[in-house]
Design an enzyme around this catalytic site. Structure first.
Site, PDB file in Angstrom:
ATOM      1  CE1 TYR A 148      -3.989   2.169   0.886  1.00 23.61           C
ATOM      2  CE2 TYR A 148      -2.454   3.250   2.382  1.00 23.61           C
ATOM      3  CZ  TYR A 148      -3.661   3.224   1.712  1.00 23.61           C
ATOM      4  OH  TYR A 148      -4.543   4.262   1.873  1.00 23.61           O
ATOM      5  CE  LYS A 152      -3.849   5.178  -1.279  1.00 26.13           C
ATOM      6  NZ  LYS A 152      -4.970   5.847  -1.979  1.00 26.13           N
TER       7      LYS A 152
END
Length: 251
Positions: A148, A152
């Site tokens: 993740y 991002k």
């Protein structure tokens, strides 16, 4: 920083991805409350679209869905790239690359796909704004968010590049650095959590002002400050959280 300002929400035609819950739903509600002319709710299942919206079948990992959405939402002036995926997996120690690929596909390529498809739509209108919902994990390697955090971070850089390319068309790009929010994705997180509507309200205001990035809440502001003061110590503290559950249980 450019003096180019974003699109006022009142009277705008707004597209929100991942619009049926969490921060996406909050953006829908806030856009409607601020007088948006139309809110297109990008959802995988149109039956789940919030009341008062125009449902749009949209999986951001699908080229066909995104291209169809750009045609359906041909009068869009604001696009909120909110759809995200957090699998809770490690990165190097994961069993395979599937989780990391899935997170990158949604959190980075999904944003890129939407930006490429909707940039011509906004350019035809003569102005427009993208709002990319990111995370504190975008500004520092966050060990307990294996795939993740890199996805991002990639999306944060995407926002800067897109801004440079699209500014000449009157298009702004605002990247939101979001901390802990009271959503299903953050159900495992302990401590104070922000109301999603506050995140949406802050994010739309930053977009309207033409801000490039915006720390949307207290955790985001404090995290950036700690990172600036001592980046090594900050990253080490995030690394320790990877094993916090094991230390608590003694396993």
């Amino acid at each position: 920083m450019s003096v180019l300002r974003g699109v006022p929400v009142a009277g705008a035609n707004v597209v929100v991805t991942g619009a049926n819950r969490g921060i996406g739903l909050a953006f829908v509600q806030e856009a409607l409350a601020q007088g948006a002319a139309t809110v297109y709710a990008g959802v995988r299942d149109p039956a789940t679209a919030p009341e008062g919206t125009t449902p749009v079948r949209l999986d951001v990992t699908s080229d066909a869905d995104v291209e169809a959405a750009a045609r359906t939402c041909g009068n869009a002036t604001i696009v909120v790239n909110n759809a995200g995926l957090f699998t809770g997996n490690r990165l190097v120690e994961a069993g395979d690359l599937d989780a990391a690929r899935a997170e990158m596909e949604v959190n980075y390529f999904g944003v890129l796909r939407m930006t490429r498809a909707f940039a011509p739509v906004l350019a035809r209108a003569g102005h427009g704004s993208f709002v990319n919902v990111l995370s504190v994990a975008a500004i520092a390697p966050t060990a307990f968010m294996g795939g993740y955090s890199p996805s991002k971070a990639a999306a944060l850089n995407l926002g800067g590049i897109a801004r440079a390319e699209l500014e000449r068309y009157g298009i702004t790009v605002t990247s939101l650095i979001v901390g802990s929010v009271d959503t299903r994705m953050a159900a495992h997180v302990e401590g104070t959590k922000e109301n999603p509507r506050e995140i949406a309200r802050t994010g739309l205001a930053a977009m309207t002002r033409g801000e490039w990035t915006c720390d949307t809440d207290t955790l985001a502001v404090e995290s950036r400050a700690r990172l600036a003061r001592d980046p090594v110590r900050y990253e080490k503290s995030l690394g320790k959280l990877l094993y916090a559950a094991e230390l608590r249980t003694g396993k």
